[in-house]
Scaffold this active site. Structure first.
Site, PDB file in Angstrom:
ATOM      1  N   ASP A   1      10.811   1.276  11.227  1.00 35.57           N
ATOM      2  CA  ASP A   1      10.063   0.864  11.378  1.00 35.57           C
ATOM      3  C   ASP A   1       9.242   0.744  12.917  1.00 35.57           C
ATOM      4  O   ASP A   1       8.014   0.340  13.024  1.00 35.57           O
ATOM      5  CB  ASP A   1      10.290  -0.966  11.208  1.00 35.57           C
ATOM      6  CG  ASP A   1      10.481  -1.282   9.992  1.00 35.57           C
ATOM      7  OD1 ASP A   1       9.158  -0.726   8.834  1.00 35.57           O
ATOM      8  OD2 ASP A   1      11.039  -2.122   9.563  1.00 35.57           O
TER       9      ASP A   1
ATOM     10  N   LYS B   1      15.513  -6.621   3.857  1.00 32.55           N
ATOM     11  CA  LYS B   1      16.240  -5.397   5.267  1.00 32.55           C
ATOM     12  C   LYS B   1      17.486  -5.503   5.400  1.00 32.55           C
ATOM     13  O   LYS B   1      17.736  -4.390   6.377  1.00 32.55           O
ATOM     14  CB  LYS B   1      15.016  -5.382   6.023  1.00 32.55           C
ATOM     15  CG  LYS B   1      13.932  -5.102   5.702  1.00 32.55           C
ATOM     16  CD  LYS B   1      12.892  -4.474   7.016  1.00 32.55           C
ATOM     17  CE  LYS B   1      11.637  -3.741   6.239  1.00 32.55           C
ATOM     18  NZ  LYS B   1      10.432  -4.073   7.997  1.00 32.55           N
TER      19      LYS B   1
ATOM     20  N   PHE C   1       0.876  -1.639  -0.201  1.00 30.64           N
ATOM     21  CA  PHE C   1      -0.317  -0.124   0.049  1.00 30.64           C
ATOM     22  C   PHE C   1       0.839   1.269   0.106  1.00 30.64           C
ATOM     23  O   PHE C   1       0.132   2.596   0.467  1.00 30.64           O
ATOM     24  CB  PHE C   1      -0.788  -0.050   1.288  1.00 30.64           C
ATOM     25  CG  PHE C   1      -1.925  -0.941   1.028  1.00 30.64           C
ATOM     26  CD1 PHE C   1      -2.953  -1.433   0.348  1.00 30.64           C
ATOM     27  CD2 PHE C   1      -2.154  -1.544   2.106  1.00 30.64           C
ATOM     28  CE1 PHE C   1      -3.468  -2.244  -0.217  1.00 30.64           C
ATOM     29  CE2 PHE C   1      -4.004  -2.877   2.699  1.00 30.64           C
ATOM     30  CZ  PHE C   1      -3.908  -2.940   1.329  1.00 30.64           C
TER      31      PHE C   1
ATOM     32  N   ASN D   1      15.197  -0.293   6.497  1.00 31.50           N
ATOM     33  CA  ASN D   1      13.841   0.151   5.778  1.00 31.50           C
ATOM     34  C   ASN D   1      13.882   1.203   4.973  1.00 31.50           C
ATOM     35  O   ASN D   1      12.815   1.683   3.932  1.00 31.50           O
ATOM     36  CB  ASN D   1      13.223   0.075   6.678  1.00 31.50           C
ATOM     37  CG  ASN D   1      12.136   1.206   7.122  1.00 31.50           C
ATOM     38  OD1 ASN D   1      13.404   1.532   7.928  1.00 31.50           O
ATOM     39  ND2 ASN D   1      11.000   1.266   7.415  1.00 31.50           N
TER      40      ASN D   1
END
Length: 282
Positions: free
Chosen positions: A106, A70, A20, A91
């Site tokens: 994160d 990552k 998304f 990230n």
């Protein structure tokens, strides 16, 4: 409108079809009248180095990094922030005139999702499922936020052990590691349980990281960083057991807002979070 002056931001991971992130960032670029565009690149592990080289050579202004890159991506960057170095995972990448700098948003994004719901982290006992890049970011941020105990569960015990060693070396905190099997007895002392694995993520939406017959004898806050589907089997289990839960969509938005600030210098506010939830296709 995309033109010759448009700055490109991308997501690299495998898979990325579920993401998304383009919805969130392209909405913010438009709202703040920034000539940027965000797109996704599906990058397999054996092509990660060439993808990072491409960011540098094409002048792509920044990137998000997701599963499974990552940790591995660090070796291809020029510099990483102190927190990303401690976490051992990146990230977010910013391209500063060809110099690629890695960050990790994160943990900050996840912690904010808990605090925004009125929960406290200080003094809490926490169980984290998984020990990958997302887990590392969250574990370090939980320790920074003052939790008392972290129990890492993972299929590969060596990875869980390594994460526990990082926590013990850098924080005054109790830690434990074990395999992925979760018992009711283990949950008796846990305040917050967090799934950082991809278990339950689209397309494997019928999977759950916990035996759904388990019924904790105390209130446990159940958190999942998987955001597609919005309500995973793990979250459904929590609701059926009368437990409070927080889905991964909140962490996704919060970490995205932190990344957005790194790339553009624009600091988003609480209204942006609410607007994204209400109006953007996430």
């Amino acid at each position: 409108m995309i033109n010759s002056n448009t700055n490109l931001i991308c997501l690299i991971g495998h898979p990325v079809k579920h993401s998304f992130s383009p919805n969130i960032h392209n909405h913010l670029f438009k709202k703040y009248n920034l000539n940027y565009a965000y797109i996704c690149f599906d990058v397999e592990s054996n092509k990660l180095k060439s993808a990072i080289d491409g960011i540098r050579s094409l002048g792509i202004k920044g990137a998000n990094v997701t599963i499974p890159h990552k940790t591995e991506v660090i070796k291809y960057l020029d510099e990483i922030s102190p927190s990303a170095k401690l976490i051992g995972a990146v990230n977010t990448i910013k391209n500063e005139n060809g110099k690629l700098i890695g960050y990790n948003t994160d943990g900050i994004g996840f912690a904010k999702s808990i605090l925004d719901e009125g929960y406290n982290i200080k003094g809490k006992n926490i169980m984290i499922l998984g020990s990958g890049g997302g887990s590392k970011g969250i574990a370090v941020q939980m320790a920074l936020s003052g939790c008392s105990f972290i129990h890492i569960k993972n299929r590969t015990l060596d990875n869980a052990k390594n994460l526990c060693q990082i926590l013990k070396q850098n924080f005054d905190i109790k830690v434990k590691y074990s395999n992925m099997k979760i018992t009711e007895e283990e949950l008796n002392d846990i305040d917050i349980i967090i799934n950082t694995t991809p278990i339950g993520m689209t397309p494997n939406i019928d999977q759950c990281p916990i035996d759904t017959n388990i019924s904790p004898k105390r209130d446990v806050l159940v958190c999942d960083i998987v955001y597609n589907p919005r309500e995973t089997q793990f979250i459904q289990w929590a609701k059926k057991r009368g437990l409070k839960s927080i889905g991964g969509i909140y962490m996704l938005i919060n970490q995205a807002l932190e990344s957005f600030n790194i790339w553009t210098g624009v600091k988003c506010d609480e209204y942006d979070t609410k607007e994204i939830l209400q109006k953007v296709g996430v």
